[in-house]
Design an enzyme around this catalytic site. Sequence first.
Site, PDB file in Angstrom:
ATOM      1  N   GLY A 176     -18.853  59.819  79.894  1.00  0.00           N
ATOM      2  CA  GLY A 176     -19.105  60.128  78.479  1.00  0.00           C
ATOM      3  C   GLY A 176     -17.847  60.611  77.787  1.00  0.00           C
ATOM      4  O   GLY A 176     -17.882  61.559  76.993  1.00  0.00           O
ATOM      5  N   ALA A 177     -16.717  59.930  78.049  1.00  0.00           N
ATOM      6  CA  ALA A 177     -15.408  60.440  77.610  1.00  0.00           C
ATOM      7  C   ALA A 177     -14.922  59.820  76.302  1.00  0.00           C
ATOM      8  O   ALA A 177     -13.766  59.992  75.926  1.00  0.00           O
ATOM      9  CB  ALA A 177     -14.371  60.210  78.718  1.00  0.00           C
TER      10      ALA A 177
ATOM     11  N   ARG B 276     -15.873  60.563  73.287  1.00  0.00           N
ATOM     12  CA  ARG B 276     -15.847  61.491  72.142  1.00  0.00           C
ATOM     13  C   ARG B 276     -16.298  62.871  72.625  1.00  0.00           C
ATOM     14  O   ARG B 276     -16.633  63.063  73.800  1.00  0.00           O
ATOM     15  CB  ARG B 276     -16.766  60.995  71.035  1.00  0.00           C
TER      16      ARG B 276
ATOM     17  N   VAL C   5     -24.312  55.459  82.888  1.00  0.00           N
ATOM     18  CA  VAL C   5     -24.603  56.361  84.016  1.00  0.00           C
ATOM     19  C   VAL C   5     -26.046  56.267  84.506  1.00  0.00           C
ATOM     20  O   VAL C   5     -26.377  56.852  85.529  1.00  0.00           O
ATOM     21  CB  VAL C   5     -24.275  57.845  83.703  1.00  0.00           C
TER      22      VAL C   5
ATOM     23  N   ASN D 272     -20.493  64.452  82.553  1.00  0.00           N
ATOM     24  CA  ASN D 272     -20.579  64.953  81.170  1.00  0.00           C
ATOM     25  C   ASN D 272     -21.504  64.130  80.283  1.00  0.00           C
ATOM     26  O   ASN D 272     -22.068  64.655  79.323  1.00  0.00           O
ATOM     27  CB  ASN D 272     -19.158  64.970  80.581  1.00  0.00           C
TER      28      ASN D 272
ATOM     29  N   SER E 141     -26.362  72.855  80.297  1.00  0.00           N
ATOM     30  CA  SER E 141     -26.534  73.417  78.940  1.00  0.00           C
ATOM     31  C   SER E 141     -27.248  74.751  79.062  1.00  0.00           C
ATOM     32  O   SER E 141     -28.051  74.939  79.989  1.00  0.00           O
ATOM     33  CB  SER E 141     -27.372  72.474  78.071  1.00  0.00           C
TER      34      SER E 141
ATOM     35  N   TYR F 143     -35.139  67.667  76.837  1.00  0.00           N
ATOM     36  CA  TYR F 143     -33.707  67.826  77.109  1.00  0.00           C
ATOM     37  C   TYR F 143     -33.486  69.042  78.014  1.00  0.00           C
ATOM     38  O   TYR F 143     -32.750  68.971  79.009  1.00  0.00           O
ATOM     39  CB  TYR F 143     -32.979  67.995  75.775  1.00  0.00           C
TER      40      TYR F 143
ATOM     41  N   ALA G 257     -35.505  70.357  80.079  1.00  0.00           N
ATOM     42  CA  ALA G 257     -35.998  70.066  81.434  1.00  0.00           C
ATOM     43  C   ALA G 257     -34.953  69.272  82.225  1.00  0.00           C
ATOM     44  O   ALA G 257     -34.749  69.509  83.416  1.00  0.00           O
ATOM     45  CB  ALA G 257     -37.315  69.301  81.361  1.00  0.00           C
TER      46      ALA G 257
ATOM     47  N   LYS H 195     -31.726  69.459  81.805  1.00  0.00           N
ATOM     48  CA  LYS H 195     -30.585  70.336  82.109  1.00  0.00           C
ATOM     49  C   LYS H 195     -30.947  71.384  83.166  1.00  0.00           C
ATOM     50  O   LYS H 195     -30.101  71.783  83.972  1.00  0.00           O
ATOM     51  CB  LYS H 195     -30.070  70.982  80.818  1.00  0.00           C
TER      52      LYS H 195
HETATM   53  P1  NAP Z   1     -21.705  63.467  72.408  1.00  0.00           P
HETATM   54  O1  NAP Z   1     -20.671  63.750  71.376  1.00  0.00           O
HETATM   55  O2  NAP Z   1     -22.980  62.840  71.999  1.00  0.00           O
HETATM   56  O3  NAP Z   1     -21.036  62.670  73.617  1.00  0.00           O
HETATM   57  C1  NAP Z   1     -21.810  62.236  74.722  1.00  0.00           C
HETATM   58  C2  NAP Z   1     -21.184  60.990  75.266  1.00  0.00           C
HETATM   59  O4  NAP Z   1     -22.001  60.488  76.349  1.00  0.00           O
HETATM   60  C3  NAP Z   1     -21.138  59.892  74.197  1.00  0.00           C
HETATM   61  O5  NAP Z   1     -19.898  59.251  74.220  1.00  0.00           O
HETATM   62  C4  NAP Z   1     -22.256  58.977  74.640  1.00  0.00           C
HETATM   63  O6  NAP Z   1     -22.116  57.629  74.237  1.00  0.00           O
HETATM   64  C5  NAP Z   1     -22.164  59.096  76.143  1.00  0.00           C
HETATM   65  N1  NAP Z   1     -23.355  58.540  76.758  1.00  0.00           N
HETATM   66  C6  NAP Z   1     -24.632  58.577  76.303  1.00  0.00           C
HETATM   67  N2  NAP Z   1     -25.432  57.892  77.105  1.00  0.00           N
HETATM   68  C7  NAP Z   1     -24.660  57.388  78.098  1.00  0.00           C
HETATM   69  C8  NAP Z   1     -24.912  56.579  79.226  1.00  0.00           C
HETATM   70  N3  NAP Z   1     -26.154  56.120  79.506  1.00  0.00           N
HETATM   71  N4  NAP Z   1     -23.881  56.256  80.036  1.00  0.00           N
HETATM   72  C9  NAP Z   1     -22.637  56.662  79.759  1.00  0.00           C
HETATM   73  N5  NAP Z   1     -22.314  57.443  78.703  1.00  0.00           N
HETATM   74  C10 NAP Z   1     -23.327  57.791  77.880  1.00  0.00           C
HETATM   75  O7  NAP Z   1     -22.155  64.822  73.133  1.00  0.00           O
HETATM   76  P2  NAP Z   1     -21.320  66.139  73.548  1.00  0.00           P
HETATM   77  O8  NAP Z   1     -21.752  67.207  72.631  1.00  0.00           O
HETATM   78  O9  NAP Z   1     -19.873  65.850  73.738  1.00  0.00           O
HETATM   79  O10 NAP Z   1     -22.032  66.416  74.955  1.00  0.00           O
HETATM   80  C11 NAP Z   1     -21.423  66.200  76.212  1.00  0.00           C
HETATM   81  C12 NAP Z   1     -22.275  66.863  77.275  1.00  0.00           C
HETATM   82  O11 NAP Z   1     -22.390  68.267  76.979  1.00  0.00           O
HETATM   83  C13 NAP Z   1     -23.706  66.330  77.338  1.00  0.00           C
HETATM   84  O12 NAP Z   1     -24.147  66.277  78.676  1.00  0.00           O
HETATM   85  C14 NAP Z   1     -24.499  67.372  76.572  1.00  0.00           C
HETATM   86  O13 NAP Z   1     -25.856  67.417  76.952  1.00  0.00           O
HETATM   87  C15 NAP Z   1     -23.753  68.639  76.945  1.00  0.00           C
HETATM   88  N6  NAP Z   1     -23.950  69.734  76.006  1.00  0.00           N
HETATM   89  C16 NAP Z   1     -23.573  69.631  74.706  1.00  0.00           C
HETATM   90  C17 NAP Z   1     -23.791  70.702  73.835  1.00  0.00           C
HETATM   91  C18 NAP Z   1     -23.414  70.654  72.383  1.00  0.00           C
HETATM   92  O14 NAP Z   1     -23.788  71.590  71.647  1.00  0.00           O
HETATM   93  N7  NAP Z   1     -22.680  69.670  71.907  1.00  0.00           N
HETATM   94  C19 NAP Z   1     -24.380  71.875  74.325  1.00  0.00           C
HETATM   95  C20 NAP Z   1     -24.744  71.940  75.653  1.00  0.00           C
HETATM   96  C21 NAP Z   1     -24.511  70.880  76.498  1.00  0.00           C
HETATM   97  P3  NAP Z   1     -22.814  57.168  72.843  1.00  0.00           P
HETATM   98  O15 NAP Z   1     -21.871  57.616  71.789  1.00  0.00           O
HETATM   99  O16 NAP Z   1     -22.914  55.683  72.953  1.00  0.00           O
HETATM  100  O17 NAP Z   1     -24.155  57.827  72.778  1.00  0.00           O
END
Ligand code: NAP
Length: 255
Positions: free
Chosen positions: A16-17, A19, A69, A95, A147, A160, A162, A164
């Site tokens: 998930g790199a 963005r 993934v 990630n 999370s 979600y 559940a 995490k």
């Molecule tokens: P994000 O900006 O939505 O980035 C997530 C990345 O994962 C996106 O590039 C997405 O691609 C990719 N992805 C989604 N489904 C995928 C798949 N099936 N296979 C491969 N890649 C996939 O989210 P983020 O905020 O950076 O979050 C990163 C991690 O941190 C996640 O696990 C999230 O649950 C966790 N997290 C985030 C927060 C927060 O507040 N932001 C808080 C707690 C935990 P697409 O763009 O195509 O969807």
Amino acid sequence: MTILAQAKGKTALVTGASRGIGRALAKGLADAGFDVAITDLSSQAAELDVTKAEVEAAGRKAYLYTMDVSKKAEIEETVASLLKDAGGIDVLINNAGILKPSLLQDLDEASWDAHFDINAKGVLMMCQAVLPHMRAKRSGRVINIASIAGRQGVPTQGHYAATKATVITLTRVLAQEVGMDGVTVNAICPGIILTEMGKNNLGSEAAIRHWEEVAALKRLGAPEDIIGPVLFFASDLSAFVTGQALNVDGGIYYH
Ligand code: NAP
């Protein structure tokens, strides 16, 4: 020994790199001296190129693969390619994740399945693909991005949360199953990080102000706030730490 010295010649894989947190971690790991393999969905290929350029600008090698993934065959193909291209995988950062809010009462089955397939089964399958290699060379670091939702959960995020909570449990058990082979497994529980996911999740400026007020540090997170804790778990600074889940949330949640 500095992290830079420890990272020399080592490869970290980040899912998930394209963005958000994943891109920040790829750059942060490169700045710390790791070569970095970056993966995301094929629909994100252009954005992955940007992350790749950031890793290379830090003077490190970047390996780019597109992969879902939630698809075992794609994971296995990517891991085999990386082992061939880089010669090893020293750090795995799970990630990739999704969050599509819904009240549990209204949640459809497809959304439940998609969240578990990506957020939970994806982590398991990545570990299953990479751990045999790490165990064989008797060293490795797995870092799962869970999370604070996995500690409790809030309305519209039950499914979600559940997934995490599952990631935190997988972390604890995997750590016990592979520790004897020199591999540590830890999780990071970000709070509210202002990525696409974080902003969509909050929905309004008023919600942002509310959570800033709740946080002890009186601000929400940036993707870069996750880099330091990841470097800790990726390096020998955490050599005697495994099976743990660390909240990185500016002081929102205390369990
Ligand atoms: P994000 O900006 O939505 O980035 C997530 C990345 O994962 C996106 O590039 C997405 O691609 C990719 N992805 C989604 N489904 C995928 C798949 N099936 N296979 C491969 N890649 C996939 O989210 P983020 O905020 O950076 O979050 C990163 C991690 O941190 C996640 O696990 C999230 O649950 C966790 N997290 C985030 C927060 C927060 O507040 N932001 C808080 C707690 C935990 P697409 O763009 O195509 O969807």
